[in-house]
Scaffold this motif. Sequence first.
Motif, PDB file in Angstrom:
ATOM      1  N   TYR A  26       0.819  -1.219   0.000  1.00 41.52           N
ATOM      2  CA  TYR A  26       0.000   0.000   0.000  1.00 41.52           C
ATOM      3  C   TYR A  26       0.849   1.263   0.000  1.00 41.52           C
ATOM      4  CZ  TYR A  26      -3.556   3.390   1.358  1.00 41.52           C
ATOM      5  OH  TYR A  26      -4.386   4.480   1.395  1.00 41.52           O
ATOM      6  N   THR A  27       1.890   1.305   0.848  1.00 41.68           N
ATOM      7  CA  THR A  27       2.717   2.517   0.962  1.00 41.68           C
ATOM      8  C   THR A  27       3.733   2.644  -0.158  1.00 41.68           C
ATOM      9  OG1 THR A  27       4.365   1.399   2.332  1.00 41.68           O
ATOM     10  CG2 THR A  27       2.522   2.453   3.474  1.00 41.68           C
ATOM     11  N   ARG A  28       4.130   1.505  -0.753  1.00 40.04           N
ATOM     12  CA  ARG A  28       5.180   1.487  -1.758  1.00 40.04           C
ATOM     13  C   ARG A  28       6.492   2.058  -1.225  1.00 40.04           C
ATOM     14  NH1 ARG A  28       2.387   4.066  -6.955  1.00 40.04           N
ATOM     15  NH2 ARG A  28       1.010   5.003  -5.406  1.00 40.04           N
ATOM     16  N   LYS A  29       6.745   1.848   0.079  1.00 41.88           N
ATOM     17  CA  LYS A  29       7.987   2.296   0.706  1.00 41.88           C
ATOM     18  C   LYS A  29       8.620   1.124   1.461  1.00 41.88           C
ATOM     19  CE  LYS A  29       6.639   7.144   1.216  1.00 41.88           C
ATOM     20  NZ  LYS A  29       6.422   8.261   2.162  1.00 41.88           N
ATOM     21  N   PRO A  30       9.017   0.084   0.734  1.00 33.86           N
ATOM     22  CA  PRO A  30       9.539  -1.113   1.403  1.00 33.86           C
ATOM     23  C   PRO A  30      10.811  -0.867   2.208  1.00 33.86           C
ATOM     24  CG  PRO A  30       9.916  -1.224  -0.959  1.00 33.86           C
ATOM     25  CD  PRO A  30       9.017  -0.054  -0.728  1.00 33.86           C
ATOM     26  N   VAL A  31      11.678   0.017   1.712  1.00 31.85           N
ATOM     27  CA  VAL A  31      12.935   0.259   2.413  1.00 31.85           C
ATOM     28  C   VAL A  31      12.685   0.935   3.761  1.00 31.85           C
ATOM     29  CG1 VAL A  31      15.085   1.589   2.346  1.00 31.85           C
ATOM     30  CG2 VAL A  31      14.344   0.314   0.327  1.00 31.85           C
ATOM     31  N   PHE A  32      11.771   1.885   3.788  1.00 29.55           N
ATOM     32  CA  PHE A  32      11.438   2.559   5.053  1.00 29.55           C
ATOM     33  C   PHE A  32      10.831   1.567   6.045  1.00 29.55           C
ATOM     34  CE2 PHE A  32       8.243   4.710   7.699  1.00 29.55           C
ATOM     35  CZ  PHE A  32       9.066   5.585   8.396  1.00 29.55           C
ATOM     36  N   VAL A  33       9.870   0.770   5.579  1.00 25.16           N
ATOM     37  CA  VAL A  33       9.219  -0.214   6.457  1.00 25.16           C
ATOM     38  C   VAL A  33      10.251  -1.215   6.968  1.00 25.16           C
ATOM     39  CG1 VAL A  33       7.476  -2.041   6.568  1.00 25.16           C
ATOM     40  CG2 VAL A  33       7.006   0.045   5.262  1.00 25.16           C
ATOM     41  N   LEU A  34      11.149  -1.641   6.090  1.00 21.59           N
ATOM     42  CA  LEU A  34      12.191  -2.592   6.474  1.00 21.59           C
ATOM     43  C   LEU A  34      13.113  -2.010   7.539  1.00 21.59           C
ATOM     44  CD1 LEU A  34      13.777  -5.241   6.043  1.00 21.59           C
ATOM     45  CD2 LEU A  34      14.945  -4.130   4.129  1.00 21.59           C
ATOM     46  N   THR A  35      13.506  -0.754   7.376  1.00 22.03           N
ATOM     47  CA  THR A  35      14.411  -0.117   8.342  1.00 22.03           C
ATOM     48  C   THR A  35      13.765   0.004   9.721  1.00 22.03           C
ATOM     49  OG1 THR A  35      15.411   1.151   6.536  1.00 22.03           O
ATOM     50  CG2 THR A  35      15.853   1.900   8.772  1.00 22.03           C
TER      51      THR A  35
ATOM     52  N   GLN B 115      10.179  -8.826  13.915  1.00 24.31           N
ATOM     53  CA  GLN B 115      11.076  -9.590  13.045  1.00 24.31           C
ATOM     54  C   GLN B 115      10.365 -10.110  11.799  1.00 24.31           C
ATOM     55  OE1 GLN B 115      12.313 -13.283  14.785  1.00 24.31           O
ATOM     56  NE2 GLN B 115      12.977 -14.026  12.787  1.00 24.31           N
ATOM     57  N   SER B 116       9.055 -10.343  11.896  1.00 29.18           N
ATOM     58  CA  SER B 116       8.322 -10.992  10.804  1.00 29.18           C
ATOM     59  C   SER B 116       8.347 -10.189   9.509  1.00 29.18           C
ATOM     60  CB  SER B 116       6.868 -11.244  11.220  1.00 29.18           C
ATOM     61  OG  SER B 116       6.200 -10.025  11.485  1.00 29.18           O
ATOM     62  N   ALA B 117       8.685  -8.912   9.582  1.00 24.95           N
ATOM     63  CA  ALA B 117       8.724  -8.082   8.370  1.00 24.95           C
ATOM     64  C   ALA B 117      10.042  -8.210   7.609  1.00 24.95           C
ATOM     65  CB  ALA B 117       8.504  -6.613   8.731  1.00 24.95           C
ATOM     66  N   ILE B 118      11.114  -8.596   8.298  1.00 21.06           N
ATOM     67  CA  ILE B 118      12.455  -8.444   7.741  1.00 21.06           C
ATOM     68  C   ILE B 118      12.696  -9.312   6.507  1.00 21.06           C
ATOM     69  CG2 ILE B 118      14.920  -8.725   8.224  1.00 21.06           C
ATOM     70  CD1 ILE B 118      14.317  -7.969  11.142  1.00 21.06           C
ATOM     71  N   VAL B 119      12.513 -10.607   6.637  1.00 14.71           N
ATOM     72  CA  VAL B 119      12.856 -11.506   5.526  1.00 14.71           C
ATOM     73  C   VAL B 119      11.917 -11.353   4.324  1.00 14.71           C
ATOM     74  CG1 VAL B 119      13.093 -13.929   4.828  1.00 14.71           C
ATOM     75  CG2 VAL B 119      14.051 -13.161   7.013  1.00 14.71           C
ATOM     76  N   PRO B 120      10.581 -11.319   4.514  1.00 15.33           N
ATOM     77  CA  PRO B 120       9.717 -11.161   3.332  1.00 15.33           C
ATOM     78  C   PRO B 120       9.964  -9.872   2.557  1.00 15.33           C
ATOM     79  CG  PRO B 120       8.424 -11.912   5.201  1.00 15.33           C
ATOM     80  CD  PRO B 120       9.773 -11.547   5.738  1.00 15.33           C
ATOM     81  N   ILE B 121      10.139  -8.756   3.266  1.00 15.61           N
ATOM     82  CA  ILE B 121      10.366  -7.481   2.564  1.00 15.61           C
ATOM     83  C   ILE B 121      11.739  -7.479   1.899  1.00 15.61           C
ATOM     84  CG2 ILE B 121      10.589  -4.983   2.829  1.00 15.61           C
ATOM     85  CD1 ILE B 121       8.576  -5.108   5.093  1.00 15.61           C
ATOM     86  N   SER B 122      12.756  -7.990   2.586  1.00 10.09           N
ATOM     87  CA  SER B 122      14.093  -8.073   1.995  1.00 10.09           C
ATOM     88  C   SER B 122      14.078  -8.925   0.738  1.00 10.09           C
ATOM     89  CB  SER B 122      15.083  -8.674   3.001  1.00 10.09           C
ATOM     90  OG  SER B 122      15.149  -7.903   4.178  1.00 10.09           O
ATOM     91  N   ASP B 123      13.410 -10.085   0.819  1.00  7.69           N
ATOM     92  CA  ASP B 123      13.341 -10.980  -0.336  1.00  7.69           C
ATOM     93  C   ASP B 123      12.584 -10.342  -1.498  1.00  7.69           C
ATOM     94  OD1 ASP B 123      14.812 -12.962   0.855  1.00  7.69           O
ATOM     95  OD2 ASP B 123      13.095 -14.169   1.467  1.00  7.69           O
ATOM     96  N   SER B 124      11.511  -9.624  -1.180  1.00 13.81           N
ATOM     97  CA  SER B 124      10.725  -8.968  -2.222  1.00 13.81           C
ATOM     98  C   SER B 124      11.559  -7.908  -2.941  1.00 13.81           C
ATOM     99  CB  SER B 124       9.471  -8.334  -1.617  1.00 13.81           C
ATOM    100  OG  SER B 124       8.649  -7.795  -2.626  1.00 13.81           O
ATOM    101  N   ILE B 125      12.328  -7.123  -2.179  1.00 15.93           N
ATOM    102  CA  ILE B 125      13.203  -6.108  -2.778  1.00 15.93           C
ATOM    103  C   ILE B 125      14.280  -6.767  -3.637  1.00 15.93           C
ATOM    104  CG2 ILE B 125      14.905  -4.310  -2.267  1.00 15.93           C
ATOM    105  CD1 ILE B 125      13.316  -3.681   0.283  1.00 15.93           C
TER     106      ILE B 125
ATOM    107  N   GLN C 207       2.471  -9.045  -5.269  1.00 13.35           N
ATOM    108  CA  GLN C 207       3.584  -9.976  -5.122  1.00 13.35           C
ATOM    109  C   GLN C 207       4.201  -9.923  -3.726  1.00 13.35           C
ATOM    110  OE1 GLN C 207       6.175  -9.171  -8.481  1.00 13.35           O
ATOM    111  NE2 GLN C 207       5.231 -10.804  -9.672  1.00 13.35           N
ATOM    112  N   ALA C 208       4.294  -8.731  -3.138  1.00 11.27           N
ATOM    113  CA  ALA C 208       4.820  -8.627  -1.777  1.00 11.27           C
ATOM    114  C   ALA C 208       3.891  -9.332  -0.797  1.00 11.27           C
ATOM    115  CB  ALA C 208       4.988  -7.161  -1.371  1.00 11.27           C
ATOM    116  N   THR C 209       2.590  -9.208  -1.016  1.00  7.43           N
ATOM    117  CA  THR C 209       1.623  -9.892  -0.167  1.00  7.43           C
ATOM    118  C   THR C 209       1.722 -11.397  -0.357  1.00  7.43           C
ATOM    119  OG1 THR C 209       0.125  -8.003  -0.318  1.00  7.43           O
ATOM    120  CG2 THR C 209      -0.821 -10.081   0.415  1.00  7.43           C
ATOM    121  N   ALA C 210       1.937 -11.848  -1.595  1.00  5.88           N
ATOM    122  CA  ALA C 210       2.092 -13.284  -1.879  1.00  5.88           C
ATOM    123  C   ALA C 210       3.292 -13.854  -1.135  1.00  5.88           C
ATOM    124  CB  ALA C 210       2.238 -13.509  -3.378  1.00  5.88           C
TER     125      ALA C 210
END
Length: 396
Positions: free
Chosen positions: A73-82, A115-125, A329-332
């Motif tokens: 939704y935000t299209r800001k994966p790097v910010f969310v990941l940090t 922690q649950s955000a780290i690997v999925p968002i990193s992998d998606s990026i 795809q990020a949700t998938a």
Amino acid sequence: MEVTLKRGESTSKSVFPLFYFFVFFAFGALFPLLSVYLQEEVGLSGTEIGAIMSISPVVMMLIQPLWGMVTDYTRKPVFVLTVALWATAVTGFVYSLAAEYRWLMVIAVLLAAMQSAIVPISDSIALHHVQQDGGSYGSIRLWGSLGFAVAVLAGGWLSDHFAFMTIFYLFSLMLILASFLAWRLPKQSQTMNSGTLRGVRQLLAIPHFLLLLLSTFLIFGPILANNSYFGIFIKQLGGTLTGIGFAFLLAAGSEAPFMKMTDRLIRRFGLIPLFIFATAVSGLRWFLYFWEPPLVFVYITTIAQGFSVGLSIPAALQYARDIAPKHVQATAVSLYSAAGNGFGAWFCTFIGGYLLDRYHIGAVYLFFSVCTFIGMLSLIAIHWLNKKNHSAGEER
């Protein structure tokens, strides 16, 4: 302009390996030794350890899809990941201050949520980067395996020679270092659809995706639960904390060369057949551990993790993205990760703790083996559907 672009691409390629190394170094420093810490330092029972170790995957299962939706939704994966990296680092440090079962449960919940955000968002990026700019996800992800391998050996040695608390300090420090690198990761600019909930329903209507969720639940659940019980397994066979680190070094280190070869093997054999092969190797490994073989034999068989994990993670992740509509795809990836890293890991860790208390460590690995072979049947069903759809397309 062209020179600047090339420099940016080069920077991204150099940042990704170091980022994955730090993130998985953090995971390797803490989680493989956490169950031993809870048993020997805090004095918890097998059921209490199983409850604490299994509550984290439950939280991840519930929270991971929400992180994916926020990212889409935000299209800001790097910010969310940090944000997730810093929050996880702080929570990990607080973990070291708790000594009572109830507080350990509370902190385990908070740690898993962050922690649950780290690997999925990193992998998606990372996947988006290699699809846009070329390269191999396996070549990036192998640095995570190397970081994990080095961390377990370092964490085991430091715990043996100094204090067990060092596993928490290493965990937090490495995630903070990773957070600084996260800002240098490429910013995704692909068009997203704000109808994420509608996209989730769309994903769950795809038979292949549902079967993938089932297979990852049954296959990755034991793989991740093994991280909780493998240290106890080694200790019961007469190993030391350094020995635990050495075993994980062999296991995680063997993943790297196979991840490097994944793309070439996928092109030759196909995603699902490769995943089936990796699953068979994993199931056989767990079945061997049921017999509680000599410690030297266990060290030798840890290399099988290169086949099982090193091949299955890139194959499963790529398949999850390939069958998903682009706008979700990020949700998938989050749903796929929640099924295995969340619900599957919780189920196998919780049941493993119960079996450890009621029977012995060998019973835990027999259970892992049964789950894995059932998961392989789900993959065979996907392969059959793919062949059926391919045949139908040729007839038309």
